[in-house]
Design an enzyme around this catalytic site. Structure first.
Site, mmCIF file in Angstrom:
data_model
loop_
_atom_site.group_PDB
_atom_site.id
_atom_site.type_symbol
_atom_site.label_atom_id
_atom_site.label_comp_id
_atom_site.label_asym_id
_atom_site.label_seq_id
_atom_site.Cartn_x
_atom_site.Cartn_y
_atom_site.Cartn_z
ATOM 1 N N ALA A 66 0.821 -1.206 0.000
ATOM 2 C CA ALA A 66 0.000 0.000 0.000
ATOM 3 C C ALA A 66 0.858 1.261 0.000
ATOM 4 C CB ALA A 66 -0.921 0.010 1.217
ATOM 5 N N GLY A 109 0.230 -5.339 0.704
ATOM 6 C CA GLY A 109 -0.727 -5.297 -0.389
ATOM 7 C C GLY A 109 -0.189 -5.892 -1.674
ATOM 8 N N GLU A 112 -0.981 -9.421 -1.336
ATOM 9 C CA GLU A 112 -2.423 -9.588 -1.529
ATOM 10 C C GLU A 112 -2.805 -9.473 -2.998
ATOM 11 O OE1 GLU A 112 -4.524 -8.149 2.541
ATOM 12 O OE2 GLU A 112 -3.290 -6.621 1.544
ATOM 13 N N GLU A 132 2.542 -5.963 7.867
ATOM 14 C CA GLU A 132 1.709 -4.912 8.453
ATOM 15 C C GLU A 132 1.761 -4.882 9.981
ATOM 16 O OE1 GLU A 132 -0.420 -6.059 4.542
ATOM 17 O OE2 GLU A 132 0.757 -7.058 6.101
#
Length: 258
Positions: A66, A109, A112, A132
């Site tokens: 992210a 991310g 992901e 994270e």
């Protein structure tokens, strides 16, 4: 003109190669990058000349995750942003096969995003992590749900609760990736695999993709019913009948993508 955040190539018939292009930010997933990616996939959805997509990153990362600067600026609004969430949903619902070519770091991310792909291949130098927890968070774009389905509860917990890096060899052993190849061979192997997929019917591969996805989204009995429903629906396509005729006539099928 600003530089494109997702670069497109056509390395071979039926293949679309996409490169995340923020190498100075380790291909962090900004809203703008996700929008470009979704727009390209939207066009590819209806392009019968595309049978398979390869997704990789420029530089030394697939994606480091992210865009932290946006989170610092907007807080939770950056996470619940309707546009951002819609873009993740559109990537998830893309009907054609996607191969993730993980060429370096796939973190947070970025991991992901790789998990949204149908097949993950990695270079021997690739690194995976859900880091994270180290900044007071945890995966929030499907990582806590998809990762255990691939690597099991215990190892998923280990990755999520420690945030530690996992190398490509361990990722392959745990079932996170299907193959590990030398870095210099990664794209050529992905193109070889994508060519095999793209040579099949572009009308039928989305049915096959949806059927396999049902295996970990539904209980067994419901998954079998979904498989049956998709098989019946596929019989309505021209390519399904062409495949049967070609088999009976001992010839190579000529698929038309419909």
């Amino acid at each position: 003109m600003p530089e494109k955040l997702v670069l497109q190539e056509r390395p071979s018939n039926g293949i679309l190669l996409l490169r995340l292009n923020r190498p100075d930010k380790l291909n962090a997933l900004s809203k703008e990058l996700l929008k470009e990616l979704v727009d390209i996939l939207h066009s590819a959805e209806t392009d019968q000349g595309i049978g398979c997509v390869i997704l990789t990153g420029n530089g030394r990362a697939f994606s480091a995750g992210a865009d932290i600067s946006d989170m610092l600026e907007r807080g939770v609004d950056s996470y619940i942003d309707p546009d951002r969430l819609d873009r993740w949903r559109k990537i998830e619902s893309f009907s054609k096969p996607i191969i993730a070519a993980v060429n370096g770091f796939a973190l947070g991310g970025g991991l992901e995003l790789a998990l949204l792909c149908d097949i993950i291949l990695a270079s021997d130098g690739a690194k995976f992590a859900a880091p994270e927890i180290k900044i007071g968070s945890f995966p929030g774009d499907g990582g806590t749900q998809r990762l255990p389905r691939l690597v099991g509860r215990s190892f998923a917990m280990q990755m999520v609760l420690t945030g530690e890096m996992v190398d490509a060899a361990v990722a392959e052993r745990k079932g996170l990736v299907s193959e590990v190849v030398k870095a210099e061979d990664l794209l050529s192997r992905c193109i070889e695999l994508a060519s095999s997929i793209a040579s099949k019917s572009v009308a039928i591969t989305p049915y096959a993709k949806r059927a396999v996805q049902a295996a970990y989204e539904l209980p067994l009995a419901e998954g079998i019913l979904e498989e049956r429903r998709l098989t019946v629906e596929a019989f309505t396509t021209e390519d399904r009948m062409e495949g049967l005729r070609a088999f009976a006539e001992k010839r190579t099928p000529v698929f038309k993508g419909r």
